[in-house]
Design an enzyme around this catalytic site. Structure first.
Site: not given
Length: 574
Positions: A404, A531, A533
């Site tokens: 990001c 993102h 994750e």
């Protein structure tokens, strides 16, 4: 529907989320379908506007819901996909009741906390608990409900009352409560009074815990267990000792060794539920792999050092999903993760005169790390330090992953130092820069912050000629990928042709937004606007993280051969 309530006493932040997730994982190992709901008794409608340094990271779901970080634990442990409605807040439930009152749904009645608010909470739980969350696309068998905060706090009172009523509504053998409490050690003695007081408080609120999960530094002594059981009026086996372990992945093993499945089955009569043989087999395989991977982690000696250059490093929970994704990938690569926290501001030139020791230590940490990671974030602070770290990684062939803001940082650094665009910046940080390589999204709102970012799961299309991309190979050379987003700013499309040599290998489905940037002649230099994750799982690491950690370990070529394989003790398993 079977309900398992996980509540807490004494203090908050003692691991209710991990215990709730671990309980759900153990239920899945016996073939049950499990979902989760998190209740947060704060007035915010969602977590989107909350500072990460105060509340921890904001976790984003497929539908764009900005929710509590514990929902990330649920998804990672249970391999499920939740919705924004799986997170209930005080603000959200009051908004729901007030909207109904404004429509006239209550037919002129005086709207009160009891029964209208408590009924709304129960209705919400019952409805959301039945939403399919896994690949079976069928109604779950068990719903894990985590009540945030501590029982006894004034803000949680309506939820406690609603859950007391839900127990009656659910009926016998359909509701079980695990109360998590703290057993501190003072002068070498395990103290039980806080737990006794916590159980007294929760019972005075109308709930009766079936199991007491005691958080402690060391395993509880037999005398401590007997004392808690005696004064809290439960059997010895109903007192679970959840002591500190090497990693949170050991907690399911710890609970399993104390017979949690048997205790749950006895109260909830789980043996009467119909279990599909395929789900039972899958659950047993998952449990076998989980134990193998977790125990193998204890025997690892080789480390991989990752420098996380961030701006919220004072509270590590600000980057919880990033940490977990690094752990998943390190285990997959057969390494112990050595995570080095680097405050981005400490890398900036002014720090060399303000605090030379801090400045030199920060740069030593970056220069000696095996890989450099710049995660997401907002605002001006620390960005010049991040840019300096990105330059170091690019020019010294150190693996780099930008997420990001971290991707935007990589673009800014390249524009300045390779393309000669002096002063190139993001308009978020420098509104009047001569080279606005990062701009505000055209459809974004500058007056309303809550829920106005680009949120949720969206496609990224691999661009023609990107077959060389290491990241594309990790994703299995598919034509497109789906990842979750959370951002307001993006790469300025007018500068793409001017950024010669910086390869934008992935774009959105309209070809307008830059999603992935990658350098070709570099061990691993990748930036992603999304993102990754948020979709990393314990047994299925996120591909950008896996590639980054593998490159940092020097084993990327091996991983590229079998990017989807699970490796336990150096051996690939199905």
């Amino acid at each position: 529907m079977k309900y398992v309530l996980v509540s807490g006493g004494v203090i908050s932040g003692i691991g209710k989320g991990v215990i709730a997730s671990s309980t759900g994982l153990l239920l899945k190992t016996i073939g049950l379908k499990v979902t989760s709901i998190k209740i947060d008794p704060y007035m915010n409608v969602d977590a989107g506007t909350m500072a990460p340094t105060e509340h921890g990271e904001v976790f984003v779901l497929n539908d764009g819901g900005e929710v509590d970080l514990d929902l990330g634990n649920y998804e990672r442990y249970l391999n499920i996909t939740l919705t924004r409605e799986n997170n209930i807040t005080t603000g959200k439930i009051y908004q729901h009741v007030i909207e109904r009152e404004r429509r006239g749904d209550y037919l002129g009645k005086t709207v009160q906390v009891v029964p209208h608010l408590t009924d709304a909470i129960q209705d919400w739980i019952e409805r959301v608990a039945r939403i399919p969350v896994d690949e079976t696309n069928s109604e779950p068998d068990v719903c894990i409900i985590e009540l945030g905060g501590t029982v006894g706090d004034i803000e949680s009172a309506p939820f406690v009352e609603a859950l007391r009523q839900l127990k009656r509504r659910a009926g016998k053998n359909n509701f079980l409560q695990i109360h998590v409490s703290l057993v501190p050690v003072i002068n070498g003695e395990q103290k039980t009074k806080p737990t006794q007081a916590a159980i007294k408080d929760v019972r005075s609120a109308g709930l009766a815990p079936d199991l007491i999960a005691c958080r402690c530094q060391q395993p509880l002594t037999k005398s401590t267990i007997k004392k808690i059981a005696l004064f809290c009026d439960v059997l010895d086996q109903q007192v679970l000792a959840v002591h500190d372990v090497n990693s949170t992945y050991h907690v399911p093993l710890l609970l399993d060794n104390q017979g949690l499945i048997g205790l749950l089955s006895e109260t909830l009569q789980l043996d009467k539920l119909e279990v599909l043989p395929a789900l039972l087999e899958k659950g047993q395989q998952t449990w076998t792999h989980w134990k193998q991977l977790t125990l193998a982690q204890d025997r690892l000696f080789d480390q991989v050092s990752i420098a996380l250059v961030g701006k919220y490093t004072d509270l590590h929970d600000s980057y919880l999903s990033v940490i977990k994704s690094l752990e998943h990938s390190a285990m997959r690569c057969g390494r112990k993760l050595n995570l080095i926290w680097v405050e981005a501001e400490a890398l900036e030139t002014q720090m060399s005169t303000q605090d030379p020791a801090k400045y030199h230590k920060a740069w030593h940490d970056v220069c000696t790390a095996n890989g450099v990671l710049v995660p997401g974030g907002f605002g001006v602070r620390g960005t010049e330090g991040m840019i300096a770290a990105a330059k170091w990684a690019r020019t010294n062939n150190t693996p780099y992953l930008g997420i990001c803001l971290g991707m935007q940082i990589a673009v800014i650094e390249y524009a300045r130092n390779v393309c000669g665009m002096e002063g190139a910046h993001s308009v978020e940080i420098s509104a009047h820069t001569d080279h606005p390589v990062i701009i505000f999204m055209p459809e974004g709102s500058k007056t309303h912050l809550g829920g106005t970012m680009r949120l949720g799961i969206r496609p990224t299309i691999w661009q023609p000629g990107s077959e060389w991309s290491k990241l594309r190979q990790l994703y299995g050379n598919s034509d497109e990928i789906l990842e979750r987003h959370r951002h307001r700013y993006e790469v300025n499309p007018e500068y793409i042709e001017k950024l010669s040599g910086l390869n934008f290998v992935g774009k959105d489905d309209k070809g307008e937004r830059m999603e992935i940037v990658e350098l070709k002649d570099h061990p691993f230099y990748v930036g992603v606007q999304y993102h990754p994750e948020y979709l990393s799982r314990v047994l299925q690491p996120s591909k950008p993280f896996l590639g980054f950690v593998a490159a940092s370990c020097g084993v990327l070529d091996e991983i590229l051969e079998k990017p989807d394989a699970l490796v336990v003790n150096g051996v690939s398993v199905p």
